[in-house]
Design a protein around this motif. Structure first.
Motif, PDB file in Angstrom:
ATOM      1  N   GLY A  69       0.780  -1.228   0.000  1.00  0.00           N
ATOM      2  CA  GLY A  69       0.000   0.000   0.000  1.00  0.00           C
ATOM      3  C   GLY A  69       0.812   1.279   0.000  1.00  0.00           C
ATOM      4  N   ILE A  70       2.137   1.157   0.119  1.00  0.00           N
ATOM      5  CA  ILE A  70       3.011   2.336   0.180  1.00  0.00           C
ATOM      6  C   ILE A  70       3.848   2.457  -1.092  1.00  0.00           C
ATOM      7  CG2 ILE A  70       4.867   3.493   1.436  1.00  0.00           C
ATOM      8  CD1 ILE A  70       2.340   3.350   3.120  1.00  0.00           C
ATOM      9  N   GLY A  71       4.600   1.409  -1.439  1.00  0.00           N
ATOM     10  CA  GLY A  71       5.390   1.454  -2.664  1.00  0.00           C
ATOM     11  C   GLY A  71       6.751   0.795  -2.569  1.00  0.00           C
ATOM     12  N   VAL A  72       7.562   1.104  -3.578  1.00  0.00           N
ATOM     13  CA  VAL A  72       8.874   0.485  -3.794  1.00  0.00           C
ATOM     14  C   VAL A  72       9.987   1.430  -3.351  1.00  0.00           C
ATOM     15  CG1 VAL A  72      10.437  -0.364  -5.603  1.00  0.00           C
ATOM     16  CG2 VAL A  72       8.006  -0.869  -5.729  1.00  0.00           C
ATOM     17  N   ASN A  73      11.036   0.850  -2.782  1.00  0.00           N
ATOM     18  CA  ASN A  73      12.227   1.612  -2.419  1.00  0.00           C
ATOM     19  C   ASN A  73      12.925   2.065  -3.704  1.00  0.00           C
ATOM     20  OD1 ASN A  73      14.827   2.431  -1.484  1.00  0.00           O
ATOM     21  ND2 ASN A  73      14.604   1.097   0.285  1.00  0.00           N
ATOM     22  N   SER A  74      13.361   3.299  -3.741  1.00  0.00           N
ATOM     23  CA  SER A  74      14.022   3.828  -4.937  1.00  0.00           C
ATOM     24  C   SER A  74      15.285   3.041  -5.298  1.00  0.00           C
ATOM     25  CB  SER A  74      14.349   5.311  -4.766  1.00  0.00           C
ATOM     26  OG  SER A  74      15.217   5.507  -3.681  1.00  0.00           O
ATOM     27  N   ARG A  75      15.887   2.375  -4.332  1.00  0.00           N
ATOM     28  CA  ARG A  75      17.091   1.570  -4.562  1.00  0.00           C
ATOM     29  C   ARG A  75      16.843   0.436  -5.551  1.00  0.00           C
ATOM     30  NH1 ARG A  75      18.622  -3.141  -2.100  1.00  0.00           N
ATOM     31  NH2 ARG A  75      17.085  -2.961  -0.441  1.00  0.00           N
ATOM     32  N   VAL A  76      15.624  -0.071  -5.597  1.00  0.00           N
ATOM     33  CA  VAL A  76      15.303  -1.198  -6.480  1.00  0.00           C
ATOM     34  C   VAL A  76      14.260  -0.822  -7.536  1.00  0.00           C
ATOM     35  CG1 VAL A  76      15.940  -2.977  -4.820  1.00  0.00           C
ATOM     36  CG2 VAL A  76      13.589  -2.094  -4.843  1.00  0.00           C
ATOM     37  N   ALA A  77      14.092   0.460  -7.752  1.00  0.00           N
ATOM     38  CA  ALA A  77      13.102   0.925  -8.725  1.00  0.00           C
ATOM     39  C   ALA A  77      13.525   0.578 -10.149  1.00  0.00           C
ATOM     40  CB  ALA A  77      12.911   2.429  -8.589  1.00  0.00           C
ATOM     41  N   VAL A  78      12.540   0.327 -10.978  1.00  0.00           N
ATOM     42  CA  VAL A  78      12.761   0.032 -12.392  1.00  0.00           C
ATOM     43  C   VAL A  78      13.255   1.302 -13.096  1.00  0.00           C
ATOM     44  CG1 VAL A  78      11.584  -0.620 -14.522  1.00  0.00           C
ATOM     45  CG2 VAL A  78      11.018  -1.783 -12.389  1.00  0.00           C
ATOM     46  N   SER A  79      14.240   1.119 -13.973  1.00  0.00           N
ATOM     47  CA  SER A  79      14.785   2.238 -14.746  1.00  0.00           C
ATOM     48  C   SER A  79      14.899   1.825 -16.213  1.00  0.00           C
ATOM     49  CB  SER A  79      16.174   2.628 -14.209  1.00  0.00           C
ATOM     50  OG  SER A  79      17.118   1.624 -14.521  1.00  0.00           O
ATOM     51  N   SER A  80      15.426   2.706 -17.021  1.00  0.00           N
ATOM     52  CA  SER A  80      15.592   2.391 -18.447  1.00  0.00           C
ATOM     53  C   SER A  80      16.617   1.278 -18.671  1.00  0.00           C
ATOM     54  CB  SER A  80      16.010   3.648 -19.220  1.00  0.00           C
ATOM     55  OG  SER A  80      17.246   4.138 -18.727  1.00  0.00           O
ATOM     56  N   LYS A  81      17.451   0.986 -17.678  1.00  0.00           N
ATOM     57  CA  LYS A  81      18.465  -0.067 -17.793  1.00  0.00           C
ATOM     58  C   LYS A  81      17.986  -1.414 -17.249  1.00  0.00           C
ATOM     59  CE  LYS A  81      22.210   3.270 -17.476  1.00  0.00           C
ATOM     60  NZ  LYS A  81      23.395   3.704 -16.761  1.00  0.00           N
ATOM     61  N   THR A  82      16.783  -1.450 -16.719  1.00  0.00           N
ATOM     62  CA  THR A  82      16.237  -2.665 -16.123  1.00  0.00           C
ATOM     63  C   THR A  82      16.060  -3.761 -17.163  1.00  0.00           C
ATOM     64  OG1 THR A  82      15.099  -1.422 -14.389  1.00  0.00           O
ATOM     65  CG2 THR A  82      14.278  -3.631 -14.848  1.00  0.00           C
ATOM     66  N   LYS A  83      16.510  -4.975 -16.810  1.00  0.00           N
ATOM     67  CA  LYS A  83      16.367  -6.116 -17.702  1.00  0.00           C
ATOM     68  C   LYS A  83      15.411  -7.163 -17.144  1.00  0.00           C
ATOM     69  CE  LYS A  83      20.903  -5.515 -19.699  1.00  0.00           C
ATOM     70  NZ  LYS A  83      22.258  -5.984 -19.808  1.00  0.00           N
ATOM     71  N   ASN A  84      15.387  -7.326 -15.822  1.00  0.00           N
ATOM     72  CA  ASN A  84      14.544  -8.328 -15.171  1.00  0.00           C
ATOM     73  C   ASN A  84      13.667  -7.645 -14.129  1.00  0.00           C
ATOM     74  OD1 ASN A  84      15.768 -10.788 -16.371  1.00  0.00           O
ATOM     75  ND2 ASN A  84      17.589  -9.999 -15.355  1.00  0.00           N
ATOM     76  N   ILE A  85      12.365  -7.890 -14.248  1.00  0.00           N
ATOM     77  CA  ILE A  85      11.410  -7.223 -13.361  1.00  0.00           C
ATOM     78  C   ILE A  85      10.652  -8.245 -12.528  1.00  0.00           C
ATOM     79  CG2 ILE A  85       9.341  -5.778 -13.271  1.00  0.00           C
ATOM     80  CD1 ILE A  85      10.262  -4.474 -15.865  1.00  0.00           C
ATOM     81  N   TYR A  86      10.499  -7.916 -11.257  1.00  0.00           N
ATOM     82  CA  TYR A  86       9.686  -8.687 -10.323  1.00  0.00           C
ATOM     83  C   TYR A  86       8.427  -7.856 -10.094  1.00  0.00           C
ATOM     84  CZ  TYR A  86       8.410 -11.110  -5.970  1.00  0.00           C
ATOM     85  OH  TYR A  86       7.766 -11.810  -5.005  1.00  0.00           O
ATOM     86  N   ILE A  87       7.256  -8.408 -10.425  1.00  0.00           N
ATOM     87  CA  ILE A  87       5.998  -7.693 -10.272  1.00  0.00           C
ATOM     88  C   ILE A  87       5.295  -8.178  -9.000  1.00  0.00           C
ATOM     89  CG2 ILE A  87       3.709  -7.247 -11.269  1.00  0.00           C
ATOM     90  CD1 ILE A  87       5.905  -5.980 -12.900  1.00  0.00           C
TER      91      ILE A  87
END
Length: 93
Positions: A69-87
């Motif tokens: 209900g709050i969100g994701v830590n910026s340390r593990v946030a998805v970026s343009s360089k992201t290759k593998n995503i955990y949803i």
């Protein structure tokens, strides 16, 4: 309400764990630029005291990476360089 969060798998340190909050837990939310303890964040979000110790938290070897209900830590946030995503899909009532 259906909530969907994306985490960059390659930024995860060690193993992940689904748990509840622990003393000293903190998070830096995407877009906020400041680190806050979960205790302070729960106060600001007006989360009732009786719910605070049952809210799911995902952490890794470096700390909290997601809070229900709050969100994701910026340390593990998805970026343009992201290759593998955990949803993380959740339902918030």
């Amino acid at each position: 309400m259906f909530l969907k969060s994306a985490i960059d798998c390659d930024k995860i340190v060690g193993n992940i764990e689904i748990r509840t909050r622990k003393e000293g837990d903190e998070i830096t939310l995407v877009g906020r630029g400041i680190t806050k303890s979960l205790k302070k964040l729960f106060n600001e979000e007006k989360i009732p005291l009786e719910l605070r110790n049952i809210i799911p938290v995902i952490s890794d070897g470096a700390g909290v990476i997601w809070v229900y209900g709050i969100g994701v830590n910026s340390r593990v946030a998805v970026s343009s360089k992201t290759k593998n995503i955990y949803i993380v899909n959740t339902i918030k009532e």
